[in-house]
Design a protein around this motif. Structure first.
Motif, short mmCIF file in Angstrom:
data_model
loop_
_atom_site.label_atom_id
_atom_site.label_comp_id
_atom_site.label_asym_id
_atom_site.label_seq_id
_atom_site.Cartn_x
_atom_site.Cartn_y
_atom_site.Cartn_z
N GLY A 38 0.80 -1.22 0.00
CA GLY A 38 0.00 0.00 0.00
C GLY A 38 0.83 1.27 0.00
N GLY A 39 1.98 1.24 -0.64
CA GLY A 39 2.82 2.43 -0.71
C GLY A 39 3.88 2.52 0.37
N LYS A 40 3.80 1.65 1.38
CA LYS A 40 4.84 1.63 2.42
C LYS A 40 6.10 0.96 1.88
CE LYS A 40 1.81 2.87 5.69
NZ LYS A 40 1.80 4.19 6.34
N ARG A 41 7.24 1.32 2.45
CA ARG A 41 8.46 0.59 2.14
C ARG A 41 8.37 -0.82 2.73
NH1 ARG A 41 10.76 5.35 4.13
NH2 ARG A 41 11.52 4.21 5.96
N VAL A 42 9.07 -1.75 2.12
CA VAL A 42 9.10 -3.12 2.63
C VAL A 42 10.55 -3.48 2.93
CG1 VAL A 42 8.66 -5.55 2.13
CG2 VAL A 42 7.03 -3.80 1.38
N ARG A 43 10.78 -3.88 4.17
CA ARG A 43 12.10 -4.35 4.60
C ARG A 43 12.10 -5.88 4.55
NH1 ARG A 43 16.31 -2.10 7.43
NH2 ARG A 43 15.10 -0.17 7.75
N GLU A 253 -2.35 0.28 6.89
CA GLU A 253 -3.38 1.28 7.15
C GLU A 253 -2.98 2.29 8.21
OE1 GLU A 253 -6.07 1.55 5.26
OE2 GLU A 253 -5.27 -0.16 4.13
N GLU A 254 -1.90 2.03 8.94
CA GLU A 254 -1.45 2.93 10.00
C GLU A 254 -0.59 4.04 9.39
OE1 GLU A 254 0.17 0.99 13.46
OE2 GLU A 254 -0.96 -0.85 13.03
N ALA A 255 -1.07 5.27 9.51
CA ALA A 255 -0.39 6.41 8.88
C ALA A 255 1.02 6.60 9.42
CB ALA A 255 -1.21 7.68 9.10
N TRP A 256 1.25 6.25 10.67
CA TRP A 256 2.54 6.48 11.31
C TRP A 256 3.56 5.39 10.99
CZ3 TRP A 256 -2.26 6.55 13.38
CH2 TRP A 256 -2.74 5.35 13.91
N VAL A 257 3.12 4.28 10.40
CA VAL A 257 4.04 3.22 9.99
C VAL A 257 4.72 3.63 8.68
CG1 VAL A 257 4.16 0.86 9.08
CG2 VAL A 257 2.84 1.34 11.15
N THR A 258 6.05 3.54 8.64
CA THR A 258 6.78 3.91 7.42
C THR A 258 7.24 2.70 6.62
OG1 THR A 258 8.95 3.96 8.52
CG2 THR A 258 7.63 5.98 8.59
N GLU A 259 7.35 1.53 7.29
CA GLU A 259 7.82 0.35 6.58
C GLU A 259 7.24 -0.91 7.21
OE1 GLU A 259 12.10 0.73 7.17
OE2 GLU A 259 12.00 -0.80 8.74
N ILE A 260 7.12 -1.95 6.38
CA ILE A 260 6.60 -3.24 6.83
C ILE A 260 7.65 -4.29 6.50
CG2 ILE A 260 4.75 -4.92 6.61
CD1 ILE A 260 3.00 -2.61 5.52
#
Length: 395
Positions: A38-43, A253-260
């Motif tokens: 969803g647009g977040k970075r993935v580690r 969905e969490e706005a404050w999360v920058t990466e998953i």
């Protein structure tokens, strides 16, 4: 989905046992996971991959993929030596020499972050950083498990359950000239790592899904609170890490999360067959050969017993994959030197034929083999070395 005949023909001349990675499926999974972020970075979670070649391929596939979550200091140093950067250690480390090695890499310009979850961890790293003259980035592990009467739903990781538990650690870090607060991590293992669609277990599945929904709400609440508290202290984090492959749908969905963080989904091992919300393709497998016919309808293979870590349940056993319909025997399972299998009526096998299995978990398969035979478009296109194949063993 690949067929038995497809793989049998490809590997006709390859001695058994062997492991494979299907690059067409791996690439499909990488695209699907990138989209699910969803647009977040993935580690990338290295423990679920354990191959430098595979890590490199995934990182190169999309700008969504940035950084690696490692599992030991020695592995982190190993990956740094092979050109990887933005390395987050997912677990606290204590051995001084191993930590010093990473500090030397940081002083050379590498981005390496250590995990802590106690004041004792911080004091230990601070002492070593002062000795080495290196400012060391740290990440605080926030516990995401939830408690109900008689039930601990989650894993026993960090003792930091809330801002009240995190604050003393934050204070210790920000008042040290040898440390910096780089990020926070909250891994909701009970959402990411617990299947909720097991065959024949309707009540259990329903209960697990209810518990997951409750956990998702609680995880978001905890992460939001600590991020807001840190912002109120004028602290800016480089990253806020969340989740795993099995919880991307909620973590994003969490706005404050920058990466998953994601790892297992790239290989999609056996345990991933038991999730209701997603399905990836089985990109990794291994083969052993038929060596006996104990009686009609039964074949026995040489080796194959690669049981997964965790609770000693049947779901940690390997899964017969191809030909389809093969079954393990409950009283033997998959054995160290032999594995008997019950044949379905429509399957015939000969001595020397391969039987393909999938490991219950992802990266653990690589601890059994030196290479993954890389397959694409009906042929072997290369050999991808595992950590073992590169002479490395970390856990």
């Amino acid at each position: 989905m690949a067929t038995y005949e497809y793989y049998k023909e490809i590997f006709a001349e390859v001695p058994r046992p062997f492991a494979l990675v299907d690059l067409d499926m791996l690439d499909d999974n990488a695209r699907a996971i990138a989209g699910a972020a969803g647009g977040k970075r993935v580690r990338l979670a290295s423990k679920s991959i354990r191959s430098v070649d595979v890590l490199s391929r995934i990182l190169a596939s999309s700008p969504i993929y940035q950084g690696i979550m490692c599992y030991t200091a020695a592995e982190t140093a190993f990956l740094a030596e092979h050109g990887f950067d933005d390395l987050l250690l997912g677990y606290p480390q204590w051995q001084p020499e191993a930590i010093r090695t990473l500090m030397n890499r940081v002083s050379e310009g590498r981005s390496i972050t250590l995990m802590v979850d106690s004041v004792e961890h911080v004091e230990h790293v601070e002492q070593l950083a002062r000795q080495e003259g290196t400012v060391m980035p740290l990440c605080i592990d926030l516990d995401m498990s939830v408690q109900y009467p008689g039930l601990h739903f989650g894993v026993w990781r960090s003792p930091v359950h809330s801002w009240e538990g995190m604050y003393p650690i934050v204070e210790q870090i920000i008042h040290s000239p040898w440390l910096s607060l780089d990020g926070i991590m909250g891994y909701e293992a009970q959402v990411a790592g617990v299947g909720d669609n097991a065959a024949g277990k309707y009540l259990k599945n329903k209960t697990v899904r209810w518990l997951k929904r409750r956990s998702i709400v609680e995880a978001a609440k905890r992460r939001k609170e600590v991020v807001e508290r840190l912002m109120a202290m004028d602290l800016r984090l480089r990253f806020v890490n969340a989740g795993g492959t099995g919880s991307m749908e909620s973590s994003r969905e969490e706005a404050w999360v920058t990466e998953i963080t994601a790892g297992s989904g790239f290989y999609a091992p056996g345990l991933f067959d038991h999730y209701a919300s997603f399905r990836y393709q089985p990109a990794a497998a291994y083969a052993v050969e038929v060596v006996r016919f104990p009686k009609a309808g039964i074949v026995t293979c040489m080796g194959g017993g690669y049981t997964a870590s965790g609770t000693a349940n049947a779901d940690k056993l390997v899964k017969p994959y191809l030909p389809s319909g093969l079954e393990l025997f409950a009283l033997e399972g998959a054995g160290e030197v032999q594995t008997p299998l019950r044949l379905p009526a429509h399957v015939e096998l000969n001595l020397g034929d391969p039987v393909f299995f999938r490991h219950a978990k992802a990266g653990e398969l690589c601890e059994r083999f030196k290479v993954l035979h890389a397959v694409s478009q009906g042929r072997i296109v290369g050999e991808y070395a595992t950590y073992r194949g590169m002479g490395a063993c970390f856990l």
